[in-house]
Design an enzyme around this catalytic site. Structure first.
Site, PDB file in Angstrom:
ATOM      1  N   ARG A 101       0.828  -1.232   0.000  1.00  0.00           N
ATOM      2  CA  ARG A 101       0.000   0.000   0.000  1.00  0.00           C
ATOM      3  C   ARG A 101       0.856   1.275   0.000  1.00  0.00           C
ATOM      4  O   ARG A 101       0.423   2.311   0.510  1.00  0.00           O
ATOM      5  CB  ARG A 101      -0.940   0.055   1.218  1.00  0.00           C
ATOM      6  CG  ARG A 101      -1.945  -1.062   1.310  1.00  0.00           C
ATOM      7  CD  ARG A 101      -3.024  -0.979   0.234  1.00  0.00           C
ATOM      8  NE  ARG A 101      -4.150  -1.823   0.548  1.00  0.00           N
ATOM      9  CZ  ARG A 101      -4.255  -3.110   0.218  1.00  0.00           C
ATOM     10  NH1 ARG A 101      -3.287  -3.711  -0.434  1.00  0.00           N
ATOM     11  NH2 ARG A 101      -5.329  -3.798   0.553  1.00  0.00           N
ATOM     12  N   SER A 146     -11.097  -1.417   3.655  1.00  0.00           N
ATOM     13  CA  SER A 146     -10.264  -1.569   4.864  1.00  0.00           C
ATOM     14  C   SER A 146      -9.926  -0.188   5.408  1.00  0.00           C
ATOM     15  O   SER A 146      -9.364   0.631   4.693  1.00  0.00           O
ATOM     16  CB  SER A 146      -8.949  -2.253   4.521  1.00  0.00           C
ATOM     17  OG  SER A 146      -9.168  -3.521   3.988  1.00  0.00           O
ATOM     18  N   GLU A 201      -5.475   3.205   6.764  1.00  0.00           N
ATOM     19  CA  GLU A 201      -5.109   3.177   5.342  1.00  0.00           C
ATOM     20  C   GLU A 201      -5.819   4.351   4.656  1.00  0.00           C
ATOM     21  O   GLU A 201      -5.370   4.873   3.641  1.00  0.00           O
ATOM     22  CB  GLU A 201      -5.596   1.848   4.744  1.00  0.00           C
ATOM     23  CG  GLU A 201      -5.179   1.659   3.321  1.00  0.00           C
ATOM     24  CD  GLU A 201      -5.838   0.455   2.622  1.00  0.00           C
ATOM     25  OE1 GLU A 201      -6.159  -0.550   3.276  1.00  0.00           O
ATOM     26  OE2 GLU A 201      -6.033   0.561   1.410  1.00  0.00           O
TER      27      GLU A 201
HETATM   28  N1  EPU Z   1     -10.660 -11.819  10.358  1.00  0.00           N
HETATM   29  C1  EPU Z   1     -11.239 -11.852  11.613  1.00  0.00           C
HETATM   30  N2  EPU Z   1     -12.341 -11.069  11.831  1.00  0.00           N
HETATM   31  C2  EPU Z   1     -12.875 -10.273  10.871  1.00  0.00           C
HETATM   32  C3  EPU Z   1     -12.285 -10.256   9.591  1.00  0.00           C
HETATM   33  C4  EPU Z   1     -11.169 -11.031   9.359  1.00  0.00           C
HETATM   34  O1  EPU Z   1     -10.788 -12.547  12.509  1.00  0.00           O
HETATM   35  O2  EPU Z   1     -13.859  -9.572  11.151  1.00  0.00           O
HETATM   36  C5  EPU Z   1      -9.474 -12.626  10.114  1.00  0.00           C
HETATM   37  C6  EPU Z   1      -9.694 -13.575   8.952  1.00  0.00           C
HETATM   38  O3  EPU Z   1     -10.196 -14.797   9.378  1.00  0.00           O
HETATM   39  C7  EPU Z   1      -8.307 -13.719   8.384  1.00  0.00           C
HETATM   40  C8  EPU Z   1      -7.652 -12.395   8.663  1.00  0.00           C
HETATM   41  O4  EPU Z   1      -8.415 -11.776   9.708  1.00  0.00           O
HETATM   42  O5  EPU Z   1      -7.584 -14.709   9.066  1.00  0.00           O
HETATM   43  C9  EPU Z   1      -7.552 -11.502   7.465  1.00  0.00           C
HETATM   44  O6  EPU Z   1      -8.814 -11.167   6.970  1.00  0.00           O
HETATM   45  P1  EPU Z   1      -9.138 -11.036   5.406  1.00  0.00           P
HETATM   46  O7  EPU Z   1      -8.543 -12.131   4.647  1.00  0.00           O
HETATM   47  O8  EPU Z   1     -10.585 -10.768   5.322  1.00  0.00           O
HETATM   48  O9  EPU Z   1      -8.330  -9.815   4.831  1.00  0.00           O
HETATM   49  P2  EPU Z   1      -7.701  -8.538   5.468  1.00  0.00           P
HETATM   50  O10 EPU Z   1      -6.312  -8.764   5.860  1.00  0.00           O
HETATM   51  O11 EPU Z   1      -8.608  -8.064   6.495  1.00  0.00           O
HETATM   52  C10 EPU Z   1      -6.752  -7.540   3.188  1.00  0.00           C
HETATM   53  C11 EPU Z   1      -6.848  -6.222   2.446  1.00  0.00           C
HETATM   54  C12 EPU Z   1      -8.151  -6.123   1.678  1.00  0.00           C
HETATM   55  C13 EPU Z   1      -8.182  -7.283   0.696  1.00  0.00           C
HETATM   56  C14 EPU Z   1      -8.083  -8.598   1.494  1.00  0.00           C
HETATM   57  C15 EPU Z   1      -8.002  -9.796   0.614  1.00  0.00           C
HETATM   58  C16 EPU Z   1      -5.584  -4.626   3.756  1.00  0.00           C
HETATM   59  C17 EPU Z   1      -5.627  -3.472   4.701  1.00  0.00           C
HETATM   60  N3  EPU Z   1      -6.752  -5.136   3.406  1.00  0.00           N
HETATM   61  O12 EPU Z   1      -7.777  -7.546   4.174  1.00  0.00           O
HETATM   62  O13 EPU Z   1      -8.154  -4.904   0.964  1.00  0.00           O
HETATM   63  O14 EPU Z   1      -9.371  -7.268  -0.060  1.00  0.00           O
HETATM   64  O15 EPU Z   1      -6.884  -8.605   2.278  1.00  0.00           O
HETATM   65  O16 EPU Z   1      -6.750  -9.871   0.055  1.00  0.00           O
HETATM   66  O17 EPU Z   1      -4.504  -5.053   3.378  1.00  0.00           O
HETATM   67  C18 EPU Z   1      -8.847  -2.613   1.060  1.00  0.00           C
HETATM   68  O18 EPU Z   1      -7.648  -2.305   1.051  1.00  0.00           O
HETATM   69  O19 EPU Z   1      -9.759  -1.732   1.112  1.00  0.00           O
HETATM   70  C19 EPU Z   1      -9.229  -4.019   1.079  1.00  0.00           C
HETATM   71  C20 EPU Z   1     -10.490  -4.407   1.196  1.00  0.00           C
END
Ligand code: EPU
Length: 337
Positions: free
Chosen positions: A164, A237, A333
């Site tokens: 990012r 996010s 972010e």
């Molecule tokens: N999780 C929880 N609780 C929640 C949501 C998630 O425990 O309410 C856990 C999930 O089980 C998982 C981990 O947290 O183990 C990560 O969650 P997730 O895969 O949903 O992705 P993220 O890390 O929260 C990132 C990006 C997203 C992108 C997704 C998929 C960032 C800040 N966000 O989210 O990007 O779509 O991965 O690759 O890096 C954005 O930037 O606006 C965005 C949506």
């Protein structure tokens, strides 16, 4: 050129606050932008270039110039049996571009389906999802220098991409405006299915492995978890996933053996902010009209009529809880304006 005074930004950002810009200028070509820059208006006053507004939080009316690109078009600039390089106008909607690559049977952008925003911002923000980032596809970024109006092309390495991050957000912030981005796509199958639940989603759908089906799978994962900004204001996010020293991660793993994580390098590990926020009990909670989405704790939502300040207050309370419980600082972010 489209120039509007005292212009509502409600439809130019996804949090949905009805804030106004003193001046809104939309240009449709490199020449129009050059003309604008030659008037030196931007050097003297406050200005902000926006894309789809999916990463912005306005805390009130904007008393300067809001700029928006309407530079459009896709152009194949190089092609051989294996690859294609396509040059895209910064004002194209990102997901329209992804849909176009999928239609053409070009591989590489499909995991970035349904990310809100525009092509110019993809190169500034290095958008990413499901194991793919814009930097993996970008060949070069064409810009104009704000001070002189002169064109300058940045090769991928000169953009200093990281998670990012790019040079356009740091040392060169506010100095260049992106006009076109060129992306390299593959003509032979090359999928990235090993991140999160992508493979599981495709298996659940019992469908053939095709570009179109991967795109549909990704869209369905996103639609299940992320609120539609047309229905409930949000900016995807809200926080970045923090990258922490491995020693700190190992100590945390002792207390929380189920803590999810992504490897970065020998010394560092990325941990999901969503998981930590969820562990702190914030999911589905709200403070006033600012809420934490009930299906994805990383997304803050405008429950209707929230101000930017209310969202910021909620975000600060969340940062405090995460720091108290895990000793990890999480940073937004989203840009506060
Ligand atoms: N999780 C929880 N609780 C929640 C949501 C998630 O425990 O309410 C856990 C999930 O089980 C998982 C981990 O947290 O183990 C990560 O969650 P997730 O895969 O949903 O992705 P993220 O890390 O929260 C990132 C990006 C997203 C992108 C997704 C998929 C960032 C800040 N966000 O989210 O990007 O779509 O991965 O690759 O890096 C954005 O930037 O606006 C965005 C949506």
């Amino acid at each position: 050129m489209n120039i509007q005074k005292d212009y509502s930004l409600k439809h130019h950002h996804t949090f949905g606050m009805d804030v106004k810009a003193a001046l809104f200028i939309e240009y449709a070509s490199v020449e129009e932008l050059q003309q604008l820059l030659s008037q030196k208006q931007l050097e003297e006053g406050r200005w902000l270039h926006i894309g789809g507004g999916s990463n912005l939080l306005f805390t009130g009316d904007y008393l300067g110039v809001i700029l928006h690109s309407a530079i459009k078009g896709y152009e194949v600039v190089e092609e051989d049996a294996d690859e294609v390089i396509v040059r895209v106008g910064a004002g194209e909607v990102w997901d329209d571009f992804v849909a176009y690559t999928v239609e053409k049977q070009w591989y590489g952008a499909e995991n970035l389906s349904l990310i809100p925003g525009e092509v110019g911002a993809s190169a500034v923000q290095n958008i990413g999802a499901y194991g793919v980032e814009a930097k993996d596809l970008i060949v070069e970024v064409e810009t104009l220098e704000v001070a002189t109006g002169k064109p300058r092309t940045f090769e991928n390495a000169a953009c200093q991409y990281a998670y990012r991050e790019s040079v356009f957000k740091h040392s060169l912030k506010g100095q260049y405006i992106v006009t076109h981005v060129s992306y390299r796509l593959k003509k032979k199958p090359c999928y990235h299915l090993d991140y999160g639940n992508v493979r599981a989603e495709l298996e659940k759908r019992k469908c053939e492995l095709t570009l179109k089906n991967v795109r549909e799978g990704i869209i369905s994962i996103r639609e299940d978890k992320l609120p539609d900004p047309k229905v409930q204001g949000n900016a995807g996010s809200f926080f970045m996933n923090p990258i922490i020293p491995r020693t700190q991660f190992e100590a945390l793993l002792n207390d929380y053996p189920l803590m999810p994580h992504y490897e970065v390098d020998a010394a560092r590990v990325k941990v999901p902010a969503a998981w930590m926020i969820d562990q702190c009990g914030w999911k589905g909670k709200h403070l006033g009209r600012a809420g934490v989405h009930d299906k994805q704790a990383l997304v803050l939502v405008n429950l209707g009529g929230s101000t930017g300040e209310e969202i910021i207050h909620l975000s600060e309370e969340i940062q405090k809880s995460v720091f108290e419980k895990f000793g990890v600082r999480i940073s937004p972010e989203v840009n506060f304006i």
